[in-house]
Design a protein around this motif. Structure first.
Motif, PDB file in Angstrom:
ATOM      1  N   LEU A   1     -37.408  -1.841 -76.707  1.00 39.88           N
ATOM      2  CA  LEU A   1     -36.477  -2.157 -75.619  1.00 39.88           C
ATOM      3  C   LEU A   1     -37.108  -3.083 -74.584  1.00 39.88           C
ATOM      4  CD1 LEU A   1     -34.795   1.314 -74.882  1.00 39.88           C
ATOM      5  CD2 LEU A   1     -33.805  -0.627 -76.110  1.00 39.88           C
ATOM      6  N   THR A   2     -38.431  -3.074 -74.501  1.00 32.47           N
ATOM      7  CA  THR A   2     -39.102  -3.904 -73.502  1.00 32.47           C
ATOM      8  C   THR A   2     -38.882  -5.390 -73.746  1.00 32.47           C
ATOM      9  OG1 THR A   2     -41.211  -4.129 -74.686  1.00 32.47           O
ATOM     10  CG2 THR A   2     -40.909  -2.145 -73.346  1.00 32.47           C
ATOM     11  N   ALA A   3     -38.522  -5.763 -74.992  1.00 32.06           N
ATOM     12  CA  ALA A   3     -38.308  -7.174 -75.321  1.00 32.06           C
ATOM     13  C   ALA A   3     -36.956  -7.684 -74.845  1.00 32.06           C
ATOM     14  CB  ALA A   3     -38.440  -7.381 -76.827  1.00 32.06           C
ATOM     15  N   ASN A   4     -36.092  -6.783 -74.417  1.00 32.32           N
ATOM     16  CA  ASN A   4     -34.781  -7.202 -73.900  1.00 32.32           C
ATOM     17  C   ASN A   4     -34.988  -8.057 -72.652  1.00 32.32           C
ATOM     18  OD1 ASN A   4     -32.213  -7.321 -72.586  1.00 32.32           O
ATOM     19  ND2 ASN A   4     -31.589  -5.462 -73.650  1.00 32.32           N
ATOM     20  N   PRO A   5     -34.419  -9.284 -72.618  1.00 32.63           N
ATOM     21  CA  PRO A   5     -34.623 -10.148 -71.450  1.00 32.63           C
ATOM     22  C   PRO A   5     -34.002  -9.594 -70.170  1.00 32.63           C
ATOM     23  CG  PRO A   5     -32.999 -11.098 -72.939  1.00 32.63           C
ATOM     24  CD  PRO A   5     -33.611  -9.947 -73.656  1.00 32.63           C
ATOM     25  N   ASN A   6     -33.134  -8.592 -70.305  1.00 31.22           N
ATOM     26  CA  ASN A   6     -32.542  -7.941 -69.131  1.00 31.22           C
ATOM     27  C   ASN A   6     -33.075  -6.509 -69.051  1.00 31.22           C
ATOM     28  OD1 ASN A   6     -30.987  -6.686 -67.153  1.00 31.22           O
ATOM     29  ND2 ASN A   6     -29.163  -7.877 -67.644  1.00 31.22           N
ATOM     30  N   PRO A   7     -34.192  -6.301 -68.367  1.00 33.32           N
ATOM     31  CA  PRO A   7     -34.810  -4.965 -68.342  1.00 33.32           C
ATOM     32  C   PRO A   7     -33.952  -3.899 -67.679  1.00 33.32           C
ATOM     33  CG  PRO A   7     -35.911  -6.452 -66.813  1.00 33.32           C
ATOM     34  CD  PRO A   7     -34.987  -7.294 -67.626  1.00 33.32           C
ATOM     35  N   VAL A   8     -33.057  -4.288 -66.796  1.00 39.99           N
ATOM     36  CA  VAL A   8     -32.198  -3.293 -66.143  1.00 39.99           C
ATOM     37  C   VAL A   8     -31.250  -2.683 -67.163  1.00 39.99           C
ATOM     38  CG1 VAL A   8     -30.433  -2.924 -64.378  1.00 39.99           C
ATOM     39  CG2 VAL A   8     -32.379  -4.412 -63.897  1.00 39.99           C
ATOM     40  N   VAL A   9     -30.695  -3.527 -68.032  1.00 41.09           N
ATOM     41  CA  VAL A   9     -29.840  -3.034 -69.114  1.00 41.09           C
ATOM     42  C   VAL A   9     -30.660  -2.196 -70.085  1.00 41.09           C
ATOM     43  CG1 VAL A   9     -28.452  -3.715 -71.111  1.00 41.09           C
ATOM     44  CG2 VAL A   9     -28.184  -4.919 -68.930  1.00 41.09           C
ATOM     45  N   ALA A  10     -31.873  -2.647 -70.371  1.00 40.92           N
ATOM     46  CA  ALA A  10     -32.733  -1.945 -71.331  1.00 40.92           C
ATOM     47  C   ALA A  10     -33.133  -0.564 -70.827  1.00 40.92           C
ATOM     48  CB  ALA A  10     -33.972  -2.788 -71.619  1.00 40.92           C
ATOM     49  N   ILE A  11     -33.439  -0.451 -69.537  1.00 36.21           N
ATOM     50  CA  ILE A  11     -33.859   0.845 -69.009  1.00 36.21           C
ATOM     51  C   ILE A  11     -32.693   1.832 -69.006  1.00 36.21           C
ATOM     52  CG2 ILE A  11     -33.430   0.560 -66.527  1.00 36.21           C
ATOM     53  CD1 ILE A  11     -36.620   2.007 -68.138  1.00 36.21           C
ATOM     54  N   ALA A  12     -31.468   1.307 -68.849  1.00 41.54           N
ATOM     55  CA  ALA A  12     -30.291   2.172 -68.940  1.00 41.54           C
ATOM     56  C   ALA A  12     -30.137   2.706 -70.361  1.00 41.54           C
ATOM     57  CB  ALA A  12     -29.046   1.401 -68.520  1.00 41.54           C
ATOM     58  N   GLU A  13     -30.449   1.856 -71.342  1.00 38.36           N
ATOM     59  CA  GLU A  13     -30.412   2.301 -72.737  1.00 38.36           C
ATOM     60  C   GLU A  13     -31.491   3.338 -72.987  1.00 38.36           C
ATOM     61  OE1 GLU A  13     -30.497   0.403 -77.263  1.00 38.36           O
ATOM     62  OE2 GLU A  13     -30.275  -0.914 -75.502  1.00 38.36           O
ATOM     63  N   ALA A  14     -32.657   3.127 -72.394  1.00 41.27           N
ATOM     64  CA  ALA A  14     -33.742   4.102 -72.527  1.00 41.27           C
ATOM     65  C   ALA A  14     -33.342   5.444 -71.919  1.00 41.27           C
ATOM     66  CB  ALA A  14     -35.000   3.576 -71.854  1.00 41.27           C
TER      67      ALA A  14
ATOM     68  N   ALA B   1     -30.360   6.726 -71.795  1.00 38.54           N
ATOM     69  CA  ALA B   1     -29.444   7.396 -72.714  1.00 38.54           C
ATOM     70  C   ALA B   1     -30.194   7.965 -73.914  1.00 38.54           C
ATOM     71  CB  ALA B   1     -28.368   6.409 -73.169  1.00 38.54           C
ATOM     72  N   MET B   2     -31.137   7.206 -74.446  1.00 30.49           N
ATOM     73  CA  MET B   2     -31.913   7.680 -75.595  1.00 30.49           C
ATOM     74  C   MET B   2     -32.727   8.910 -75.236  1.00 30.49           C
ATOM     75  SD  MET B   2     -33.217   3.983 -77.045  1.00 30.49           S
ATOM     76  CE  MET B   2     -34.364   4.718 -78.239  1.00 30.49           C
ATOM     77  N   LEU B   3     -33.385   8.869 -74.095  1.00 26.49           N
ATOM     78  CA  LEU B   3     -34.221   9.989 -73.677  1.00 26.49           C
ATOM     79  C   LEU B   3     -33.376  11.215 -73.365  1.00 26.49           C
ATOM     80  CD1 LEU B   3     -36.775   8.029 -71.481  1.00 26.49           C
ATOM     81  CD2 LEU B   3     -37.291   9.274 -73.595  1.00 26.49           C
ATOM     82  N   ARG B   4     -32.222  10.995 -72.793  1.00 28.63           N
ATOM     83  CA  ARG B   4     -31.350  12.123 -72.458  1.00 28.63           C
ATOM     84  C   ARG B   4     -30.950  12.885 -73.722  1.00 28.63           C
ATOM     85  NH1 ARG B   4     -29.796  13.319 -67.818  1.00 28.63           N
ATOM     86  NH2 ARG B   4     -28.145  14.855 -67.454  1.00 28.63           N
ATOM     87  N   ASN B   5     -30.762  12.157 -74.829  1.00 31.57           N
ATOM     88  CA  ASN B   5     -30.374  12.799 -76.087  1.00 31.57           C
ATOM     89  C   ASN B   5     -31.444  13.741 -76.621  1.00 31.57           C
ATOM     90  OD1 ASN B   5     -27.837  11.619 -76.229  1.00 31.57           O
ATOM     91  ND2 ASN B   5     -28.568   9.840 -77.371  1.00 31.57           N
ATOM     92  N   VAL B   6     -32.702  13.533 -76.206  1.00 34.45           N
ATOM     93  CA  VAL B   6     -33.783  14.422 -76.677  1.00 34.45           C
ATOM     94  C   VAL B   6     -34.265  15.346 -75.564  1.00 34.45           C
ATOM     95  CG1 VAL B   6     -34.496  12.798 -78.453  1.00 34.45           C
ATOM     96  CG2 VAL B   6     -35.606  12.716 -76.214  1.00 34.45           C
ATOM     97  N   GLY B   7     -33.471  15.457 -74.492  1.00 30.91           N
ATOM     98  CA  GLY B   7     -33.771  16.427 -73.443  1.00 30.91           C
ATOM     99  C   GLY B   7     -34.749  15.964 -72.398  1.00 30.91           C
ATOM    100  N   VAL B   8     -34.883  14.636 -72.225  1.00 30.05           N
ATOM    101  CA  VAL B   8     -35.760  14.095 -71.184  1.00 30.05           C
ATOM    102  C   VAL B   8     -34.888  13.431 -70.125  1.00 30.05           C
ATOM    103  CG1 VAL B   8     -37.635  12.499 -70.623  1.00 30.05           C
ATOM    104  CG2 VAL B   8     -37.611  13.683 -72.830  1.00 30.05           C
ATOM    105  N   GLY B   9     -35.019  13.864 -68.886  1.00 24.24           N
ATOM    106  CA  GLY B   9     -34.263  13.263 -67.801  1.00 24.24           C
ATOM    107  C   GLY B   9     -35.045  12.108 -67.199  1.00 24.24           C
ATOM    108  N   LEU B  10     -34.520  10.901 -67.307  1.00 19.99           N
ATOM    109  CA  LEU B  10     -35.145   9.722 -66.710  1.00 19.99           C
ATOM    110  C   LEU B  10     -34.282   9.261 -65.547  1.00 19.99           C
ATOM    111  CD1 LEU B  10     -37.070   7.307 -66.529  1.00 19.99           C
ATOM    112  CD2 LEU B  10     -35.723   6.191 -68.330  1.00 19.99           C
ATOM    113  N   CYS B  11     -34.850   9.235 -64.356  1.00 20.41           N
ATOM    114  CA  CYS B  11     -34.081   8.823 -63.189  1.00 20.41           C
ATOM    115  C   CYS B  11     -34.832   7.774 -62.385  1.00 20.41           C
ATOM    116  CB  CYS B  11     -33.725  10.028 -62.309  1.00 20.41           C
ATOM    117  SG  CYS B  11     -35.137  11.039 -61.836  1.00 20.41           S
ATOM    118  N   LEU B  12     -34.085   6.896 -61.762  1.00 22.75           N
ATOM    119  CA  LEU B  12     -34.634   5.827 -60.936  1.00 22.75           C
ATOM    120  C   LEU B  12     -34.285   6.117 -59.485  1.00 22.75           C
ATOM    121  CD1 LEU B  12     -33.453   2.789 -63.107  1.00 22.75           C
ATOM    122  CD2 LEU B  12     -35.628   3.999 -63.230  1.00 22.75           C
ATOM    123  N   VAL B  13     -35.294   6.227 -58.650  1.00 22.57           N
ATOM    124  CA  VAL B  13     -35.093   6.493 -57.228  1.00 22.57           C
ATOM    125  C   VAL B  13     -35.872   5.449 -56.444  1.00 22.57           C
ATOM    126  CG1 VAL B  13     -35.376   8.149 -55.347  1.00 22.57           C
ATOM    127  CG2 VAL B  13     -34.807   8.965 -57.649  1.00 22.57           C
TER     128      VAL B  13
END
Length: 354
Positions: free
Chosen positions: A194-207, A209-221
């Motif tokens: 995902l780091t290769a995505n030229p739009n990292p903001v979109v990529a981190i949102a995808e990350a 969702a992926m992490l949430r599916n395996v029970g990891v909460g990723l939040c940006l504050v």
């Protein structure tokens, strides 16, 4: 709360109106209800509560259903409690000023203005999930809860606690599925791509969702001014919560911090809280995990020893990562940080959807 009246109307005022309309006095009402004149006097003044039994008596005397009298009484007691709370909240405002209120207002975590002292304290209490600011010290600064025990003591106690509390709020922990370690380990390569995505903001949102599916909460504050932290990891209700501050505003720092925190998830104790910058053994190990996950050991001798942009791009393409990541690893290895800035992507965050 702004639309609620700043006064309370007791059942006694309604009873007095009924008496006035019929030219009756309190003594007559006492006789009809079978209670003492003193009791009626206290009822009319709002000092005595209107009991359910007396509401039934009023139903027979006035013709107004008991349920309406009970409703008026309940509303009156609620209004009294609300008014008393408003005063209590105002009195706590001086304590509230120890917290980064300007930051909380800037990012929309608190909507109350500085003039609305009660509203400010009310919203602050909701962030920390406490009933009174006097509970803050025991609940956060000297908490017995494992994931709050460390890193809150010091001159940044209020900033640290605020930042962590916002992360708890954003992570929606109760909605996370059970943590699946094997699935997380299996998706690390996909996360790296995902780091290769030229739009990292979109990529981190995808990350997220992926992490949430395996029970990891990723939040940006957003980072709190004066409180320099890139990320934190702790376990809550059996789920790992990874929190990033988006401090630095460059994509290489964002991704390195994410993999650093995932290193804590996979390598370290579930009863601790980890915040970058402590200089601990665990922080060093998480750094190594992030570095070798993004640029595996077998590729590290191919990092350029000089300012070779072309080599950086070629190696990044082969690895399937952002060029800024290879650049960052190269800069750290050589100690030369004064080149290649065009490879880094500046992040533009819209925290309105936090």
């Amino acid at each position: 709360m702004a639309n609620l009246p700043n006064y309370a109307v007791s059942p006694g005022e309604h009873i007095q109106e009924w008496l006035d309309d019929r030219h009756l006095n309190a003594a007559e009402l006492a006789r009809r209800l079978g209670v003492t004149p003193k009791h009626v006097s206290e009822l009319l003044s709002g000092k005595a509560p209107l009991s359910a039994k007396l509401a039934l008596g009023l139903e027979r005397v006035t013709g107004t259903p008991a349920r309406l009298w009970n409703s008026i009484e309940a509303g009156y007691r609620e209004d009294l409690a609300r008014l008393a709370e408003e005063e209590s909240l105002v009195q706590q405002y001086d304590q509230a000023k120890q917290f980064p209120l300007a930051y909380l207002r800037k990012w929309g975590y608190i909507s109350a203005t500085s003039r609305d002292k009660a509203g400010t304290v009310r919203e602050l209490l909701s962030i920390f999930r406490i009933g009174n600011l006097n509970s803050f010290d025991a609940t956060w600064a000297h908490s017995k809860v494992a994931y709050r025990k460390a890193t809150l003591n010091g001159d940044k106690t209020f900033e640290r606690a605020t930042w962590l509390a916002l992360g708890e709020q954003a992570a929606a922990i109760e909605e996370l599925p059970e943590f699946d370690r094997k699935q997380l380990e299996a998706m690390v390569t996909d996360l790296r791509s995902l780091t290769a995505n030229p739009n990292p903001v979109v990529a981190i949102a995808e990350a997220q969702a992926m992490l949430r599916n395996v029970g990891v909460g990723l939040c940006l504050v957003p980072p709190i001014p004066g409180f320099g932290v890139h990320g934190a990891t702790r376990w809550i209700l059996g789920r790992p919560i990874v929190q990033l501050s988006v401090r630095g505003k460059k994509d290489d720092q964002l991704w390195f911090t994410l993999f650093h925190e995932l290193g804590h998830v996979l390598l370290h104790d579930h009863n601790s809280i980890f915040m970058q910058g402590s200089g601990s053994r665990e922080e060093f190990e998480a750094d190594v995990y992030a570095a070798t996950t993004l640029v595996p050991d077998e590729y590290r001798d191919r990092l350029p020893a000089n300012r070779n942009i072309r080599t950086v791009r070629e190696l990044a393409k082969e690895l399937g990562v952002a060029p800024s990541i290879v650049l960052g690893q190269t800069q750290k290895a050589t100690g030369d940080f004064a080149w290649g800035h065009e490879l880094k992507v500046t992040l533009e965050w819209d925290m309105g959807s936090k």
